[in-house]
Design an enzyme around this catalytic site. Sequence first.
Site, PDB file in Angstrom:
ATOM      1  N   ASP A  79       0.836  -1.203   0.000  1.00  0.00           N
ATOM      2  CA  ASP A  79       0.000   0.000   0.000  1.00  0.00           C
ATOM      3  C   ASP A  79       0.869   1.250   0.000  1.00  0.00           C
ATOM      4  O   ASP A  79       1.397   1.660   1.038  1.00  0.00           O
ATOM      5  CB  ASP A  79      -0.911  -0.035   1.239  1.00  0.00           C
ATOM      6  CG  ASP A  79      -1.761   1.226   1.360  1.00  0.00           C
ATOM      7  OD1 ASP A  79      -1.800   2.022   0.395  1.00  0.00           O
ATOM      8  OD2 ASP A  79      -2.390   1.411   2.423  1.00  0.00           O
TER       9      ASP A  79
ATOM     10  N   GLU B 233      30.847  11.676   5.499  1.00  0.00           N
ATOM     11  CA  GLU B 233      31.367  11.498   6.861  1.00  0.00           C
ATOM     12  C   GLU B 233      30.230  11.814   7.831  1.00  0.00           C
ATOM     13  O   GLU B 233      30.079  12.944   8.282  1.00  0.00           O
ATOM     14  CB  GLU B 233      32.551  12.436   7.109  1.00  0.00           C
ATOM     15  CG  GLU B 233      33.706  12.242   6.144  1.00  0.00           C
ATOM     16  CD  GLU B 233      34.781  13.316   6.299  1.00  0.00           C
ATOM     17  OE1 GLU B 233      34.567  14.262   7.092  1.00  0.00           O
ATOM     18  OE2 GLU B 233      35.816  13.215   5.627  1.00  0.00           O
TER      19      GLU B 233
ATOM     20  N   GLU C 173      28.228  12.004  11.145  1.00  0.00           N
ATOM     21  CA  GLU C 173      28.414  12.047  12.598  1.00  0.00           C
ATOM     22  C   GLU C 173      27.096  11.725  13.294  1.00  0.00           C
ATOM     23  O   GLU C 173      26.020  11.881  12.719  1.00  0.00           O
ATOM     24  CB  GLU C 173      28.926  13.422  13.015  1.00  0.00           C
ATOM     25  CG  GLU C 173      30.278  13.776  12.406  1.00  0.00           C
ATOM     26  CD  GLU C 173      30.630  15.241  12.523  1.00  0.00           C
ATOM     27  OE1 GLU C 173      31.817  15.578  12.335  1.00  0.00           O
ATOM     28  OE2 GLU C 173      29.730  16.068  12.786  1.00  0.00           O
TER      29      GLU C 173
ATOM     30  N   GLU D 180      33.956  12.185  18.310  1.00  0.00           N
ATOM     31  CA  GLU D 180      33.927  13.488  17.654  1.00  0.00           C
ATOM     32  C   GLU D 180      34.010  14.611  18.688  1.00  0.00           C
ATOM     33  O   GLU D 180      34.121  14.381  19.875  1.00  0.00           O
ATOM     34  CB  GLU D 180      32.691  13.637  16.765  1.00  0.00           C
ATOM     35  CG  GLU D 180      32.965  13.479  15.268  1.00  0.00           C
ATOM     36  CD  GLU D 180      33.931  14.517  14.713  1.00  0.00           C
ATOM     37  OE1 GLU D 180      34.105  15.576  15.341  1.00  0.00           O
ATOM     38  OE2 GLU D 180      34.514  14.268  13.646  1.00  0.00           O
TER      39      GLU D 180
ATOM     40  N   GLU E 269      31.883   9.302  15.101  1.00  0.00           N
ATOM     41  CA  GLU E 269      31.925   9.225  13.643  1.00  0.00           C
ATOM     42  C   GLU E 269      32.566   7.900  13.247  1.00  0.00           C
ATOM     43  O   GLU E 269      33.546   7.464  13.852  1.00  0.00           O
ATOM     44  CB  GLU E 269      32.727  10.383  13.059  1.00  0.00           C
ATOM     45  CG  GLU E 269      32.783  10.401  11.531  1.00  0.00           C
ATOM     46  CD  GLU E 269      33.517  11.610  10.983  1.00  0.00           C
ATOM     47  OE1 GLU E 269      34.336  11.425  10.054  1.00  0.00           O
ATOM     48  OE2 GLU E 269      33.305  12.724  11.485  1.00  0.00           O
TER      49      GLU E 269
ATOM     50  N   HIS F 211      29.876  15.836   6.179  1.00  0.00           N
ATOM     51  CA  HIS F 211      30.731  16.368   5.118  1.00  0.00           C
ATOM     52  C   HIS F 211      30.769  15.343   3.987  1.00  0.00           C
ATOM     53  O   HIS F 211      31.048  14.166   4.210  1.00  0.00           O
ATOM     54  CB  HIS F 211      32.144  16.618   5.642  1.00  0.00           C
ATOM     55  CG  HIS F 211      32.177  17.471   6.875  1.00  0.00           C
ATOM     56  ND1 HIS F 211      33.149  17.355   7.837  1.00  0.00           N
ATOM     57  CD2 HIS F 211      31.344  18.451   7.301  1.00  0.00           C
ATOM     58  CE1 HIS F 211      32.929  18.226   8.799  1.00  0.00           C
ATOM     59  NE2 HIS F 211      31.832  18.905   8.501  1.00  0.00           N
TER      60      HIS F 211
ATOM     61  N   ARG G 231      38.342  25.058   6.962  1.00  0.00           N
ATOM     62  CA  ARG G 231      37.156  24.256   7.250  1.00  0.00           C
ATOM     63  C   ARG G 231      35.907  25.088   7.500  1.00  0.00           C
ATOM     64  O   ARG G 231      34.820  24.535   7.682  1.00  0.00           O
ATOM     65  CB  ARG G 231      37.421  23.328   8.447  1.00  0.00           C
ATOM     66  CG  ARG G 231      38.432  22.234   8.123  1.00  0.00           C
ATOM     67  CD  ARG G 231      38.858  21.447   9.349  1.00  0.00           C
ATOM     68  NE  ARG G 231      39.902  20.488   8.992  1.00  0.00           N
ATOM     69  CZ  ARG G 231      39.700  19.207   8.736  1.00  0.00           C
ATOM     70  NH1 ARG G 231      38.482  18.723   8.787  1.00  0.00           N
ATOM     71  NH2 ARG G 231      40.683  18.406   8.430  1.00  0.00           N
TER      72      ARG G 231
ATOM     73  N   GLU H   6      35.084  18.536  -1.159  1.00  0.00           N
ATOM     74  CA  GLU H   6      34.325  18.227   0.053  1.00  0.00           C
ATOM     75  C   GLU H   6      33.288  19.333   0.279  1.00  0.00           C
ATOM     76  O   GLU H   6      33.647  20.490   0.499  1.00  0.00           O
ATOM     77  CB  GLU H   6      35.265  18.145   1.258  1.00  0.00           C
ATOM     78  CG  GLU H   6      34.541  17.891   2.575  1.00  0.00           C
ATOM     79  CD  GLU H   6      35.454  18.053   3.781  1.00  0.00           C
ATOM     80  OE1 GLU H   6      35.055  17.618   4.873  1.00  0.00           O
ATOM     81  OE2 GLU H   6      36.551  18.633   3.635  1.00  0.00           O
TER      82      GLU H   6
ATOM     83  N   ARG I 148      30.764  20.701   2.774  1.00  0.00           N
ATOM     84  CA  ARG I 148      30.714  20.525   4.220  1.00  0.00           C
ATOM     85  C   ARG I 148      29.358  20.881   4.849  1.00  0.00           C
ATOM     86  O   ARG I 148      29.172  20.739   6.054  1.00  0.00           O
ATOM     87  CB  ARG I 148      31.816  21.373   4.878  1.00  0.00           C
ATOM     88  CG  ARG I 148      33.204  20.891   4.510  1.00  0.00           C
ATOM     89  CD  ARG I 148      34.294  21.792   5.073  1.00  0.00           C
ATOM     90  NE  ARG I 148      34.271  21.874   6.528  1.00  0.00           N
ATOM     91  CZ  ARG I 148      34.778  20.956   7.355  1.00  0.00           C
ATOM     92  NH1 ARG I 148      35.334  19.856   6.860  1.00  0.00           N
ATOM     93  NH2 ARG I 148      34.729  21.131   8.666  1.00  0.00           N
TER      94      ARG I 148
END
Length: 470
Positions: free
Chosen positions: A51, A130, A132, A212, A220, A269, A339, A358, A360
Site C-alpha cells: 500500500d 562522513e 556524525e 567526535e 563518527e 561532510h 574548514r 568536500e 561541508r
Amino acid sequence: MTPKEVLAMCRENDVKAVDLRFMDFPGLWQHFTIPVNKLDEDLFEDGLGFDGSSIRGWQAINESDMLVVPQAETAFLDPFTALPTLVMICNIQDPITREDYTRDPRNVARKAVNYLKSTGIGDTCFIGPEAEFFVFDDVRFDQNAHEGYYHLDSIEGEWNRGRVENPNLGYKLRYKEGYFPVPPADQLMDIRNEMMQTMIDCGIDVEAQHHEVATGGQCEIDMKFNDLVKMGDAILMYKYIIKNVAKKYNKSATFMPKPLYSDNGSGMHTHISLWKGGQPLFAGSGYAGLSDMAMYAMGGILKHAPAILGFSNPTTNSYKRLVPGYEAPVNLAYSQRNRSASCRIPMYSPSPKAKRIEFRCPDPSCNPYLAFSALLMAALDGIQNKIHPGEPLDKDIYDLPPEELAKVPKTPGSLEEALAALSADHEFLLRGDVFTEDVIKTWVNYKMEKEVEALRLRPHPYEFCMYYDM
C-alpha cells in the site's frame, strides 16, 4: 550477486526470513518480511505489492497499489534478528505500467547516475560521506497542548561532573573537546568497535572510527567512498547498524543535527569526484591541484548551494547547526584547507585519485539518495555551463573585517529559506528527468506543512524563559 546466488546464500546460511526494504520520501527505511520459501527467481522480476498510500509523501489512497522489486546485488544477512534473516533493498514500481516510481528516492539516484553517463562528462560519481551521530544514555521528550520539553543524558557529558554516580569516576568530556581522547575519557570505544565490525561483516568498507568534537557521546565512523547509488544504500545500512548496536547496549543513537545547545552539531561532510573509464577527472594543475572541470563543478555547487540545502539539510533542526563558531560552514566559499568554507579541497594525499571536493554543509538527517543526486546535478550544471567559483577564501573567515565578510555569500538561515531557494532554483535538477516537478513540489509542500509550519505553531520552551514574566 544474481538471484540464483541470493537463493544459494539463503540455503547456505539456513535463512528463514527475507526482509524487503525501501526508503520513504523524507528518508527513513521501511520494510516488510516474507518467509524464505516465498522467495524465488520470479520475485526478482514480478515484485510484491504493498500500500503506497501509507508511505509518507507517496501515493493517494485511490491509487495506492505499488510494487517492491528486490535488488539481488544489495543482499546481506541481518546481524540483529533472532531468526536468520536476509535483507534486500528494493526499487519501487507502478504495478500497471511497471515504470520506476518517480518519488522513490533510490530511483532518483539511479537516474542521476544515468544522466551523468548520458552527458559524456563521466561514467562514475564517487561519494564519500562522513556522517556524525550522538549516542545517549537517556532520551525523553514530549510536546502537547500544555507542555513541551526534551531531556538528554550521557555518561560522558560535562554536565555530569558533579552527579552522584556511586562512584562518579570523573572522566567527563569538556564541551568541544571530544575529538580523539583515548579511554577512559572516551567511553564509547567498545561500542564503536562493534558498530565498525558489524558494518564490515555486512559488506561495508570502513576506514576509521573515532569520537567526535562534542561532549556527551558524539561519534563518527568513516566509510570508503563508493558510487552514488551504492553509497546511498550504505548510509541506510550504516544508520541501521549504529542504532541497533547502540540499542543492544541500552543506549540510543541519533542523527539529529543539533541535539545539544552550545556544542558542535552532527554534520555529514560529503566528498564528491567524477571519473571516466577508471580515470579521475578532478585532478589537474590548477588551484589545490584541481582540474578546470573540478573548478567548474565547484562553481555549480556553490551557485546552487541554497537549493541543494533543501535536500541536504532538510530539517528545521539542521539550521541550528549551520551557525558560526561550531565548525559548521555558513560561508558559500571554497578553500584548500579552511574548514569554515562550505567547499574544501582536502590536501591529505598528492595522488590524482584522491582529488575531490568536500561539500561541508550536509547533515545526516538527509535522505542520502536525494542529497547526493542534487549535489551531482549541481556539479554537472557547473561543468556544462563553465561556472567558475571565483577566488578562494584561504583566510580565517572569522578574522575578516565586517565589510569584507559581508561580501561572502551565506547559507540559508532556516529550512523555510532553503525550501524557497529550491522552489526558485531547480531547473538544473530536472535535466534528464532526474528530479521531476512533482518530486520538487511534493518535497517542498511536505516539508513546509509537516515541519516548518508545525514548528511555527508551537510555543518553544525557551520562550517561557524569555517572556513568561512579561
